[in-house]
Design an enzyme around this catalytic site. Sequence first.
Site, short mmCIF file in Angstrom:
data_model
loop_
_atom_site.label_atom_id
_atom_site.label_comp_id
_atom_site.label_asym_id
_atom_site.label_seq_id
_atom_site.Cartn_x
_atom_site.Cartn_y
_atom_site.Cartn_z
N LYS A 34 -19.88 -31.10 19.54
CA LYS A 34 -20.86 -31.74 20.42
C LYS A 34 -21.89 -30.73 20.97
CE LYS A 34 -18.24 -35.89 20.88
NZ LYS A 34 -16.79 -36.02 20.77
N ASP A 64 -8.39 -28.97 22.05
CA ASP A 64 -9.54 -29.64 21.47
C ASP A 64 -10.57 -29.82 22.57
OD1 ASP A 64 -11.47 -31.23 20.42
OD2 ASP A 64 -10.11 -32.80 19.67
N TYR A 80 -8.17 -38.36 21.26
CA TYR A 80 -8.84 -38.52 19.97
C TYR A 80 -9.27 -37.15 19.49
CZ TYR A 80 -12.41 -39.97 16.55
OH TYR A 80 -13.16 -40.16 15.41
C1 LIG Z 1 -15.94 -36.33 19.45
C2 LIG Z 1 -14.62 -35.71 19.39
C3 LIG Z 1 -14.04 -35.29 18.18
C4 LIG Z 1 -14.65 -35.62 16.85
O1 LIG Z 1 -15.87 -35.02 16.66
P1 LIG Z 1 -16.85 -35.63 15.51
O2 LIG Z 1 -17.98 -34.67 15.50
O3 LIG Z 1 -17.19 -37.00 15.96
O4 LIG Z 1 -16.08 -35.62 14.24
C5 LIG Z 1 -12.87 -34.58 18.22
N1 LIG Z 1 -12.25 -34.32 19.38
C6 LIG Z 1 -12.76 -34.73 20.56
C7 LIG Z 1 -12.04 -34.38 21.81
C8 LIG Z 1 -13.94 -35.45 20.60
O5 LIG Z 1 -14.41 -35.89 21.77
#
Ligand SMILES: *Cc1c(COP(=O)(O)O)cnc(C)c1O
Length: 439
Positions: free
Chosen positions: A268, A240, A145
């Site tokens: 995060k 990511d 994701y």
């Molecule tokens: C949480 C997450 C996102 C999205 O971040 P948001 O701040 O919720 O838009 C993207 N990539 C990874 C790996 C994530 O865990």
Amino acid sequence: MLNLEKSLAAFNEAKTLMPGGVNSPVRSYANVDCNPPFIAKAKGDRIFDIDGNEYIDYVGSWGPMVVGHAHPNVVKALQEAVTRGTSYGAPTLLESELAKLVMKVYPSIEVIRMVNSGTEATMSALRLARGYTGRDKIVKFIGCYHGHSDSLLVNAGSGMATFGVPSSPGVTKGTAADTISVPYNDVEAITKVMDEMGDEIAAVIIEPVAGNMGCVPPKQGYLRKIRELTQAHGTILIFDEVMCGFRASLGGAQAAYGITPDLTCLGKIIGGGLPVAAYGGRRDIMMKVSPAGPVYQAGTLSGNPLAMTAGIETLKLITAEPEPGEADYSRMLTLKTKKLLLGWLEKAKEAGVTIQAHQAGSMFGIFFNEHEVYNYDDSCASDQEAFKVWFKSMLEQGIYLAPSQFETLFMSGAHSDEDIDRTIEAAGKAFKAVAESRR
Ligand SMILES: *Cc1c(COP(=O)(O)O)cnc(C)c1O
């Protein structure tokens, strides 16, 4: 029994106001057939709902709360910052301070751009990769994701997987056609795609430790192979690390596995609980971002002074030099996580329940599978009914876990040995409940 009377009333009202009563799907608890507690406050490793129930929290706001909730340093700095105004839309020293703190532990990030969410970070990194290479196609991995931007909402994990939607209505066929998805941890699959059309692919984007199909670390050598393939075809490799950054190790998965991506997305933790994310990497690529270059990207609240402050204080805490003889912050979290998981494994064994326990630094999770879990299919094969029983039993016992098999759990520096022991004891009962439910 937990009393969740006020939460239930609040949820019923919220459902008339917001889709599903929430502002992000997984919070609705739809996947575990119960109603979510409404949260009133949090402190350290504890979270408190509006009915007065107290829980030991392993969700940590889905990752950011690595130093625990309402850490005194973060609170104090925010209180001071707020009196100086909440947003200027103009450059500040805080932005450079956070940038330098990040770059110290992510040497692959030579130039950085702050944004407000992980979604924005990955979306912008992709646009940049496309702008830089002049190519349209991207490769992602099934069950990874990367936020909810259109190109990336194809075969995405967690919330999406939970609700069984492989891709979302509203994402056009054209957009989806430029996104190629391959199974995670499958060297042959990515090799085949790169051999066949590597020269048309702008970027390969990956969660170098997957966290949105449950916690699934990469197989030995997998990331190195992807690095080689992307390099050979002039394809931009985007890590990511929005979730695994500062968690797989202090320097993220790239430090833990010794692989240098071209671009990195962070989120995060770098906002310390406020909305911050970032993308950055190779100078020659990043200098294509406006106004230095032609690839447009902007944000009214980007680099917000409160958000920068929370990020700075959080990163200062986790990057601090340890006292002589003590483990550094990230090592300390890894050890706490290991202790918890070893405890859970022992309790599962006692109850006669087979689980797969996964850890990457302070990210962790379990699967109710007989066999090892390497990818999204394996993760989907986990016993969902067992998960529900386990989740509800833990909640009843005051342990707050993510309400989905496809989410990762997080350790914080505020989790005491006593609380970890209590969590292990609770797990013993929860595994017994699973065993009984199967009889
Ligand atoms: C949480 C997450 C996102 C999205 O971040 P948001 O701040 O919720 O838009 C993207 N990539 C990874 C790996 C994530 O865990």
